[in-house]
Structures are given as C-alpha cells and as structure tokens.
Scaffold this active site. Structure first.
Site, PDB file in Angstrom:
ATOM      1  N   TYR A  86       4.965  -5.468  -3.390  1.00 15.79           N
ATOM      2  CA  TYR A  86       4.314  -5.333  -2.089  1.00 15.79           C
ATOM      3  C   TYR A  86       3.226  -6.380  -1.854  1.00 15.79           C
ATOM      4  O   TYR A  86       2.690  -6.457  -0.749  1.00 15.79           O
ATOM      5  CB  TYR A  86       3.711  -3.932  -1.937  1.00 15.79           C
ATOM      6  CG  TYR A  86       4.745  -2.843  -1.986  1.00 15.79           C
ATOM      7  CD1 TYR A  86       5.678  -2.701  -0.975  1.00 15.79           C
ATOM      8  CD2 TYR A  86       4.800  -1.960  -3.058  1.00 15.79           C
ATOM      9  CE1 TYR A  86       6.645  -1.705  -1.021  1.00 15.79           C
ATOM     10  CE2 TYR A  86       5.757  -0.961  -3.110  1.00 15.79           C
ATOM     11  CZ  TYR A  86       6.679  -0.842  -2.093  1.00 15.79           C
ATOM     12  OH  TYR A  86       7.630   0.143  -2.140  1.00 15.79           O
TER      13      TYR A  86
ATOM     14  N   HIS B 134       2.008  -5.075   5.300  1.00 19.02           N
ATOM     15  CA  HIS B 134       1.312  -3.794   5.117  1.00 19.02           C
ATOM     16  C   HIS B 134       0.109  -3.933   4.179  1.00 19.02           C
ATOM     17  O   HIS B 134      -0.704  -3.023   4.091  1.00 19.02           O
ATOM     18  CB  HIS B 134       2.295  -2.766   4.544  1.00 19.02           C
ATOM     19  CG  HIS B 134       2.301  -1.441   5.234  1.00 19.02           C
ATOM     20  ND1 HIS B 134       1.701  -1.183   6.455  1.00 19.02           N
ATOM     21  CD2 HIS B 134       2.863  -0.262   4.869  1.00 19.02           C
ATOM     22  CE1 HIS B 134       1.892   0.074   6.799  1.00 19.02           C
ATOM     23  NE2 HIS B 134       2.589   0.662   5.855  1.00 19.02           N
TER      24      HIS B 134
ATOM     25  N   TYR C  13      -0.359   4.652  -2.907  1.00 22.13           N
ATOM     26  CA  TYR C  13       0.615   4.252  -1.889  1.00 22.13           C
ATOM     27  C   TYR C  13       0.057   4.653  -0.534  1.00 22.13           C
ATOM     28  O   TYR C  13      -0.790   5.531  -0.405  1.00 22.13           O
ATOM     29  CB  TYR C  13       2.017   4.815  -2.123  1.00 22.13           C
ATOM     30  CG  TYR C  13       2.721   4.131  -3.277  1.00 22.13           C
ATOM     31  CD1 TYR C  13       3.238   2.846  -3.129  1.00 22.13           C
ATOM     32  CD2 TYR C  13       2.833   4.756  -4.509  1.00 22.13           C
ATOM     33  CE1 TYR C  13       3.864   2.205  -4.191  1.00 22.13           C
ATOM     34  CE2 TYR C  13       3.458   4.130  -5.574  1.00 22.13           C
ATOM     35  CZ  TYR C  13       3.974   2.849  -5.406  1.00 22.13           C
ATOM     36  OH  TYR C  13       4.577   2.217  -6.456  1.00 22.13           O
TER      37      TYR C  13
ATOM     38  N   ASN D  80       0.927   6.278   2.199  1.00 16.64           N
ATOM     39  CA  ASN D  80       0.991   7.605   2.820  1.00 16.64           C
ATOM     40  C   ASN D  80      -0.020   8.601   2.272  1.00 16.64           C
ATOM     41  O   ASN D  80      -0.225   9.649   2.873  1.00 16.64           O
ATOM     42  CB  ASN D  80       2.396   8.196   2.665  1.00 16.64           C
ATOM     43  CG  ASN D  80       3.451   7.349   3.335  1.00 16.64           C
ATOM     44  OD1 ASN D  80       3.138   6.367   4.009  1.00 16.64           O
ATOM     45  ND2 ASN D  80       4.693   7.717   3.155  1.00 16.64           N
TER      46      ASN D  80
ATOM     47  N   ASN E 280       0.800   5.344   8.719  1.00 23.65           N
ATOM     48  CA  ASN E 280       0.755   6.456   7.761  1.00 23.65           C
ATOM     49  C   ASN E 280      -0.509   6.479   6.909  1.00 23.65           C
ATOM     50  O   ASN E 280      -0.985   7.548   6.534  1.00 23.65           O
ATOM     51  CB  ASN E 280       2.001   6.456   6.882  1.00 23.65           C
ATOM     52  CG  ASN E 280       3.228   6.873   7.657  1.00 23.65           C
ATOM     53  OD1 ASN E 280       3.151   7.678   8.573  1.00 23.65           O
ATOM     54  ND2 ASN E 280       4.367   6.311   7.310  1.00 23.65           N
TER      55      ASN E 280
END
Length: 179
Positions: free
Chosen positions: A14, A19, A61, A63, A107
């Site tokens: 990532y 993001h 993460y 969320n 999120n």
C-alpha cells in the site's frame, strides 16, 4: 496536546498509493522534527511525540483507524485532533481544510466519527476519482501525477506546521490549493 493523524494502510503493497497520502505527509513532517517514538502496540499504530504534537499512523488498516485515534486521544487527553486524508471528491493536487462534516464515504473517517465524533479538523488532499473507486484509491500514483503529488504534499507540510500554532480558518485561506 494536539494529535495529528495521517490515514493510510499498513504494508509495503500500500506504500505510495492514493489512500496513503496521510502516511506520506506524516513521514514528511517527521523528517523536519525531533521526535520520540512511543509504543505502537498499545495504541494500534506508530506514535511519535514532538514538542508540537503527537503524530500517529494507525496500523489497524483504514476501516478501523478510529480504534487507534481513540486509544491515543483518550490516553493522552488530546484536546485537538487533526486528520490528514485522501479525498476522491477533490481533483489531484487540491488541498482543502475543514472542521467536522460527513465522512464523504471515506471508511477511515467513518471509523473515527463512530468512536470519537466528527468535530475534528481535516486536511483533505485531492487524489481524483475513477469509475472503480477501490482500485483507484488502492492504486499507486502514475509517473505523470508525481509532480502534482509532490507539490500538494509540500504545501500541506507548510500548512500543518502553521496549523499547529494557528487556527484552521487562517491556514485554509493561506494554503488551500484548488485544481
């Protein structure tokens, strides 16, 4: 004390994705500060302390980011929270600031809102939009996007240092970028 949170996802896969602009900005800020690294297991994230603020990169993460933010905020009794995040509703290279409001479907913000409320300050970094939102935000920046990314991150870094000593309205009028 102020808590500055950069949102992103952990893991090499990532790194450098849209993001993760929150993580990218935290990394830029930390390069210019003397910081102490604090426990990361207790707070579910990488936590750093400077004379100006705490800096957090949640390791939950996206969320579940609110779990990390709440743990740090409650433990250190932070009276101000600033969250840095990607925003698909803003064109790439756009920089905006606001207090509160909806999560806009993000999120990470939803998680923070659910556990901490939504009255925190936000540094919104535009990453643009694509038809496949998930692939877009989890995708890496293209070579031709790097210049816009670097420019907005440098502007956001200057803004954050000033924001730590000022208010969001003054910083927004001075540092916002519209693309």
């Amino acid at each position: 004390m102020t808590l500055v949170v950069g949102l992103g996802n952990i893991g090499e896969q990532y790194a450098q994705t849209r993001h993760n602009v929150g993580f990218m900005l935290i990394d830029l800020l930390l390069k210019d500060l003397e910081v102490a690294k604090l426990s990361n297991t207790k707070f579910k994230g990488e936590l750093f302390k400077s004379s100006l603020a705490f800096f957090l990169k949640p390791s939950t993460y996206m969320n579940l980011s609110g779990e990390s933010v709440k743990a740090v905020s409650d433990f250190y009794k932070c009276d101000r929270i600033i969250v840095i995040h990607d925003d698909i509703d803003l064109n790439l290279g756009t920089l905006k600031f606001k207090i509160g409001g909806s999560s806009g479907g993000h999120n990470g913000l939803k998680s923070i809102d659910n556990l901490c409320g939504n009255a925190y300050e936000r540094v919104r970094i535009g990453v643009g939009k694509d038809q496949d939102v998930i692939s877009h935000v989890l995708g890496k920046f293209k070579q031709e996007e790097q210049e816009s990314l670097n420019k907005v991150l440098e502007q956001a870094k200057k803004a954050l240092f000033e924001l730590l000593k000022s208010n969001i309205e003054q910083v927004a009028s001075k540092y916002s970028i519209r693309n």
